[in-house]
Scaffold this active site. Sequence first.
Site, short mmCIF file in Angstrom:
data_model
loop_
_atom_site.label_atom_id
_atom_site.label_comp_id
_atom_site.label_asym_id
_atom_site.label_seq_id
_atom_site.Cartn_x
_atom_site.Cartn_y
_atom_site.Cartn_z
N HIS A 135 -7.75 -5.45 -4.62
CA HIS A 135 -7.57 -4.06 -5.07
C HIS A 135 -8.55 -3.13 -4.33
CE1 HIS A 135 -4.66 -4.65 -8.26
NE2 HIS A 135 -5.41 -5.54 -8.89
N HIS A 181 -9.35 -11.49 -6.33
CA HIS A 181 -8.27 -10.63 -6.82
C HIS A 181 -8.73 -9.15 -6.81
CE1 HIS A 181 -4.74 -9.70 -9.41
NE2 HIS A 181 -5.54 -8.75 -9.85
N GLU A 182 -9.86 -8.90 -7.42
CA GLU A 182 -10.33 -7.51 -7.49
C GLU A 182 -10.71 -6.99 -6.11
OE1 GLU A 182 -9.58 -6.08 -10.13
OE2 GLU A 182 -9.31 -7.85 -11.39
N GLU A 219 -0.98 -4.33 -6.88
CA GLU A 219 -1.04 -5.73 -7.26
C GLU A 219 -0.65 -6.63 -6.09
OE1 GLU A 219 -2.41 -6.07 -10.07
OE2 GLU A 219 -2.24 -8.24 -10.39
#
Lengths: 510, 510
Positions: free
Chosen positions: A276, A272-273, A302
């Site tokens: 980003h 997830h990170e 997101e």
Amino acid sequence: MTTDQRTAFDTRFAELRERLAEIQDLTSIGAVLGWDRSTYLPEGGAAARGRQSAVLSRIRHAKATDADLGRLIDGLERDVEALEADSFEARLVRVARRDFDRATRLPSDFVARMSRHTSETYGAWTKARPANDFAAMVPRLEQTLELSRQYSAFFPEFSHPMDVFVDGSDEGMTVQKVRAVFAELREGLVPLVRAVTERPEPRTDFVGRAYDVATQLRFGESVARDYGYDFSRGRQDLTAHPFMTRFSIDDVRITTRVQENDLTDALFSTLHETGHALYEQNVDRAFEGLPLARGASAGVHESSSRLWENVVGRSRGFWARYFGPLRDTFPQQLADVSEEEMYRAVNVVRKSLIRTDADELTYNLHVILRFELELAMIEGTLEVRDLADAWHARYESDLGMRAPDDRDGVLQDVHWFGGLIGGAFHGYTLGNILSLQFWDAAVKAHPGIPGEIERGEFGALRGWLTQNVYRFGRSRAAAEVARNATGSELTVAPYLAYLRGKYGELYNLS
Amino acid sequence: MTTDQRTAFDTRFAELRERLAEIQDLTSIGAVLGWDRSTYLPEGGAAARGRQSAVLSRIRHAKATDADLGRLIDGLERDVEALEADSFEARLVRVARRDFDRATRLPSDFVARMSRHTSETYGAWTKARPANDFAAMVPRLEQTLELSRQYSAFFPEFSHPMDVFVDGSDEGMTVQKVRAVFAELREGLVPLVRAVTERPEPRTDFVGRAYDVATQLRFGESVARDYGYDFSRGRQDLTAHPFMTRFSIDDVRITTRVQENDLTDALFSTLHETGHALYEQNVDRAFEGLPLARGASAGVHESSSRLWENVVGRSRGFWARYFGPLRDTFPQQLADVSEEEMYRAVNVVRKSLIRTDADELTYNLHVILRFELELAMIEGTLEVRDLADAWHARYESDLGMRAPDDRDGVLQDVHWFGGLIGGAFHGYTLGNILSLQFWDAAVKAHPGIPGEIERGEFGALRGWLTQNVYRFGRSRAAAEVARNATGSELTVAPYLAYLRGKYGELYNLS
């Protein structure tokens, strides 16, 4: 412009760049202080760190609201009318105007009051949550709500008092639009969640076996590297709450958390990170050091994290490639597990109480209910003192369960206790929706992408995202990015189609 | 003062405090940026970090040189004449005056240039050292020397161009005084080193066995904790060059380095930096956030680190306490080693090439030679391009050895590559000299100290140091601290007596 006008413009524009670069550097320094606070700060260091961050943010605020900067922007706005709207100069002036207006509307004593309140409330929450003491937070939260309303009143051009926050994180979005989108999504989601959760659960016993934490972290980092996260321009550390932070285009860091008895928590948090971080590492270098060198909006940011975490990381193709290496990494723990079982386990749908632990499907229900609760508070139809009960009621009606206490109820997320009430959550679900628009467009342009994922190759996907989303940074508003990249603005249909297809197959729905 | 005068004074003094606190916070923020650069910064992040540090230091410089601050100090200087010279107010105003004068002499563009140059030079050195490429550093070092000379020229009141740096780190010290002290020390040291190195070496084979690095770090930290280093207000991380840094009295961090095949490197580096940290953690809390909350001078700081590293950490009493636990930690590696052998091994005297690896006895020869080389560069009798050769020549004449390359020659220490040339090294040896003055005074006051060390108790020693040295922070100049604590100013005799006694016994000198 004449040559003389152009020369005068260039001088003024250079001054703008210089001023904005300094403000951006101060933002980045603040990010370093924040990163260290979350990663390595010894217990005793918190008080001084709060003071240092406050000093820095006061200095930054003074620079960002300098009347000379305002006059410079006024003049440049007139100048850039002679340039193409798409020019670098026009883009930068537009963003400078937006930031300057946002910063100057708030009187500095209000900013100071809010900053003090925020840090005190955060401190109180770190104690109230383990103590399950919502009552202790009520007066503070009432103050937060009052400050949020006052904040909103400084921006009378918005028709809804929460719009200033929605627009703040997602330019051009309004409560009205989000409401409509969420209504459509919810209408599709509720029956799907019901159907899925009526089916038998897949096997997940092996996820909770003992997995050496350092090895887990190394495995996650190896996938992040395959995704294209450049560790020579980034790093991963441990924090209680994972996040991505950016000190420059060449220093984009992520954090994760890891538990010995959970194979998937650290991995998906890393992915997830990484989503980003890929965004931030691939913004156009020409924007570096300027306020353009960030994501277009919370929602677009997101979309990248959810795309790499879920659409890629929880796909069958991904596990066709990575189950083998994962089993080689943990041969004993995964000896009795098949690739298909792993794929099903990472996509288990389960009604749950904690947003950050929620699966891809139910996650949005957690978000939508928070959005509606904060909306009700802002609109005055819900009192802060009734918030904990309203929370439990919504969990019962939407997810059919009730938290045993407020610790895992209204106290679970930091957002309302770390600043404002309003606009804190909706971006997560906007991101989910957008992620499928981007994914569909990328696959349409490069039909080989799903096949590449099965080979652990992510260049075409990352390339498309860089070309159509990442590189523009904040130079284009979210809606413009989405329209240009996908041919339409925010639209729920592709996301619902994806969820129906994926979970229909996984759970044998008719 | 009348009541009215006192009220007016209090208002002005409060403004001074506020201004100095802000400057101090910016200093601390800069320290966080520097700590991160040395510990966790990804390779790509260096350029932006240099820019951020420069921005911060420019802002800090502007605050530290604000004409209003100057006028405030002017007025307060007259006011405090009515107060006791020893009062908190008078002390703070004195230090504020010194800092203001130092800061205002340097034009802000010079400060920015120096800061940029420093960070680029440091980056280049991190590449040039492993590549053994002194030639690549020559033009940068010439620029450093030129900047150092320009710096010095802003302070024409000093009679020697290096005095501004010597006085900068050790107020009241001059090149002339250091030269005299070093001459006396060298006269005593040279025959002692010669006599010792003619004797047979003790056994040290076991030091280079394989020792798990994480276990080494834990052991070092356990001793640091015994010394009294409060890890809830500090931490230890890894860097190429160990250092101590301070973000507040409650966040004092140290770094170390560790090698599997060296049992003593990490341990003594930890004990050394712990000595620095104990100083910073025990400054009077009333000074917190002000420029008084730091050590009195480089020399006094180093006296603390060398005292805890050498006078305590390499003493017979220390090993009577810690050899057992160390052998329990590494039972296989130390099975054939006795306590006496360990004590002798950590005190082996060996002519060597690397300052930071040097033993207690020869260490000062490394320092004196560097002091003289930088003096020669500043005085213009040595060209930068000849520095590497001059280095080799001095090592041959003073220590009878020559480094095989520049990596272990002139490129070994960061000091000249991380800032200025001049005044970077002498503090180490001043610290060694002072450490014995403090030790003797502490033992005179508390004769039980050596016995306590044998029991792993350090409270009396730390208490005496806190009472007589640490707590004063920078409120008293080094000479005043030394005089009050020991009854005399800097004096070489106790240090020479200690070395002669310890090494005479160890090496059976007559």
